[in-house]
Design a protein around this motif. Sequence first.
Motif, PDB file in Angstrom:
ATOM      1  N   GLN A   1       0.846  -1.183   0.000  1.00 35.24           N
ATOM      2  CA  GLN A   1       0.000   0.000   0.000  1.00 35.24           C
ATOM      3  C   GLN A   1       0.887   1.241   0.000  1.00 35.24           C
ATOM      4  N   VAL A   2       0.740   2.031  -1.041  1.00 36.16           N
ATOM      5  CA  VAL A   2       1.576   3.218  -1.192  1.00 36.16           C
ATOM      6  C   VAL A   2       1.147   4.268  -0.184  1.00 36.16           C
ATOM      7  N   GLN A   3       2.091   4.768   0.557  1.00 40.21           N
ATOM      8  CA  GLN A   3       1.793   5.795   1.545  1.00 40.21           C
ATOM      9  C   GLN A   3       2.554   7.086   1.283  1.00 40.21           C
ATOM     10  N   LEU A   4       3.678   6.964   0.566  1.00 40.87           N
ATOM     11  CA  LEU A   4       4.539   8.109   0.303  1.00 40.87           C
ATOM     12  C   LEU A   4       4.547   8.414  -1.193  1.00 40.87           C
ATOM     13  N   VAL A   5       4.849   9.654  -1.531  1.00 45.23           N
ATOM     14  CA  VAL A   5       4.891  10.070  -2.929  1.00 45.23           C
ATOM     15  C   VAL A   5       6.214  10.773  -3.195  1.00 45.23           C
ATOM     16  N   GLU A   6       6.979  10.225  -4.136  1.00 47.21           N
ATOM     17  CA  GLU A   6       8.227  10.850  -4.539  1.00 47.21           C
ATOM     18  C   GLU A   6       7.989  11.730  -5.764  1.00 47.21           C
ATOM     19  N   SER A   7       8.782  12.783  -5.872  1.00 46.32           N
ATOM     20  CA  SER A   7       8.713  13.656  -7.044  1.00 46.32           C
ATOM     21  C   SER A   7      10.092  14.253  -7.295  1.00 46.32           C
ATOM     22  N   GLY A   8      10.252  14.846  -8.472  1.00 48.78           N
ATOM     23  CA  GLY A   8      11.482  15.554  -8.783  1.00 48.78           C
ATOM     24  C   GLY A   8      12.447  14.820  -9.688  1.00 48.78           C
ATOM     25  N   GLY A   9      12.119  13.590 -10.049  1.00 47.07           N
ATOM     26  CA  GLY A   9      13.002  12.856 -10.938  1.00 47.07           C
ATOM     27  C   GLY A   9      12.991  13.438 -12.345  1.00 47.07           C
ATOM     28  N   GLY A  10      13.911  12.950 -13.162  1.00 48.54           N
ATOM     29  CA  GLY A  10      13.980  13.432 -14.530  1.00 48.54           C
ATOM     30  C   GLY A  10      15.272  13.022 -15.190  1.00 48.54           C
ATOM     31  N   LEU A  11      15.543  13.651 -16.321  1.00 50.47           N
ATOM     32  CA  LEU A  11      16.744  13.390 -17.113  1.00 50.47           C
ATOM     33  C   LEU A  11      17.726  14.534 -16.900  1.00 50.47           C
ATOM     34  N   VAL A  12      18.962  14.189 -16.603  1.00 47.31           N
ATOM     35  CA  VAL A  12      19.987  15.204 -16.367  1.00 47.31           C
ATOM     36  C   VAL A  12      21.301  14.699 -16.947  1.00 47.31           C
ATOM     37  N   VAL A 104      19.230   0.514   8.632  1.00 47.40           N
ATOM     38  CA  VAL A 104      19.596   0.372   7.229  1.00 47.40           C
ATOM     39  C   VAL A 104      18.841  -0.802   6.593  1.00 47.40           C
ATOM     40  N   ARG A 105      18.077  -1.534   7.389  1.00 49.37           N
ATOM     41  CA  ARG A 105      17.365  -2.712   6.879  1.00 49.37           C
ATOM     42  C   ARG A 105      16.086  -2.304   6.178  1.00 49.37           C
ATOM     43  N   ALA A 106      16.015  -2.601   4.898  1.00 51.09           N
ATOM     44  CA  ALA A 106      14.844  -2.221   4.114  1.00 51.09           C
ATOM     45  C   ALA A 106      13.571  -2.885   4.626  1.00 51.09           C
ATOM     46  N   ASP A 107      13.697  -4.088   5.189  1.00 49.64           N
ATOM     47  CA  ASP A 107      12.513  -4.805   5.654  1.00 49.64           C
ATOM     48  C   ASP A 107      11.909  -4.180   6.895  1.00 49.64           C
ATOM     49  N   LEU A 108      12.612  -3.238   7.508  1.00 54.08           N
ATOM     50  CA  LEU A 108      12.081  -2.579   8.700  1.00 54.08           C
ATOM     51  C   LEU A 108      11.468  -1.214   8.385  1.00 54.08           C
ATOM     52  N   TYR A 109      11.364  -0.907   7.105  1.00 56.46           N
ATOM     53  CA  TYR A 109      10.669   0.312   6.692  1.00 56.46           C
ATOM     54  C   TYR A 109       9.207  -0.042   6.440  1.00 56.46           C
ATOM     55  N   ASP A 110       8.314   0.728   7.038  1.00 59.08           N
ATOM     56  CA  ASP A 110       6.903   0.389   7.043  1.00 59.08           C
ATOM     57  C   ASP A 110       6.144   0.927   5.835  1.00 59.08           C
ATOM     58  N   TYR A 111       6.552   2.082   5.363  1.00 57.89           N
ATOM     59  CA  TYR A 111       5.806   2.754   4.295  1.00 57.89           C
ATOM     60  C   TYR A 111       6.758   3.110   3.167  1.00 57.89           C
ATOM     61  N   TRP A 112       6.288   2.921   1.952  1.00 52.75           N
ATOM     62  CA  TRP A 112       7.091   3.158   0.766  1.00 52.75           C
ATOM     63  C   TRP A 112       6.320   3.970  -0.257  1.00 52.75           C
ATOM     64  N   GLY A 113       7.071   4.636  -1.117  1.00 50.58           N
ATOM     65  CA  GLY A 113       6.469   5.292  -2.264  1.00 50.58           C
ATOM     66  C   GLY A 113       6.592   4.426  -3.506  1.00 50.58           C
ATOM     67  N   GLN A 114       6.060   4.904  -4.612  1.00 51.22           N
ATOM     68  CA  GLN A 114       6.109   4.173  -5.873  1.00 51.22           C
ATOM     69  C   GLN A 114       7.372   4.465  -6.670  1.00 51.22           C
ATOM     70  N   GLY A 115       8.105   5.468  -6.267  1.00 49.37           N
ATOM     71  CA  GLY A 115       9.380   5.759  -6.905  1.00 49.37           C
ATOM     72  C   GLY A 115       9.309   6.846  -7.949  1.00 49.37           C
ATOM     73  N   THR A 116      10.467   7.432  -8.217  1.00 51.36           N
ATOM     74  CA  THR A 116      10.595   8.436  -9.265  1.00 51.36           C
ATOM     75  C   THR A 116      11.867   8.121 -10.056  1.00 51.36           C
ATOM     76  N   GLN A 117      11.763   8.223 -11.374  1.00 44.46           N
ATOM     77  CA  GLN A 117      12.866   7.830 -12.244  1.00 44.46           C
ATOM     78  C   GLN A 117      13.900   8.949 -12.339  1.00 44.46           C
ATOM     79  N   VAL A 118      15.146   8.570 -12.153  1.00 41.21           N
ATOM     80  CA  VAL A 118      16.275   9.478 -12.370  1.00 41.21           C
ATOM     81  C   VAL A 118      17.158   8.869 -13.455  1.00 41.21           C
ATOM     82  N   THR A 119      17.397   9.638 -14.503  1.00 40.69           N
ATOM     83  CA  THR A 119      18.236   9.171 -15.594  1.00 40.69           C
ATOM     84  C   THR A 119      19.359  10.173 -15.805  1.00 40.69           C
ATOM     85  N   VAL A 120      20.590   9.672 -15.765  1.00 39.98           N
ATOM     86  CA  VAL A 120      21.764  10.522 -15.940  1.00 39.98           C
ATOM     87  C   VAL A 120      22.461  10.111 -17.229  1.00 39.98           C
ATOM     88  N   SER A 121      22.534  11.036 -18.153  1.00 35.73           N
ATOM     89  CA  SER A 121      23.158  10.755 -19.455  1.00 35.73           C
ATOM     90  C   SER A 121      24.626  11.191 -19.451  1.00 35.73           C
TER      91      SER A 121
END
Length: 122
Positions: A1-12, A104-121
Amino acid sequence: QVQLVESGGGLVQSGGSLRLSCATSRFTLDNYAIGWFRQAPGKEREGVLCIISSDGTTWYDGTVEGRFTISRDNAKNTVNLQMNNLKPEDTAIYYCAASKLWTVRADLYDYWGQGTQVTVSL
């Protein structure tokens, strides 16, 4: 269940900068440790890149230390990730996650976002 929202990704271009944000309307982020993770194309999700605690303590993985800065904006209920001197190997989907624990354990994080794409050329 998505609880967080990431933004700001893009191509750089290599050497450029991006600023990611993590937000939610469901709870107060400063009650949680917030971590940023990433998953590169065709690879497993990496371990946590950086973490910020409720009191503002920060930790960085060696791959991003000195280039990435995690910070809180409590007035906006967001956590930001300033990424400078980006490299092509930073290309990935970036996720933020919230935990009641400083971990640092990912399994102990309760809430996650769907992610934002970052592309570096090159």
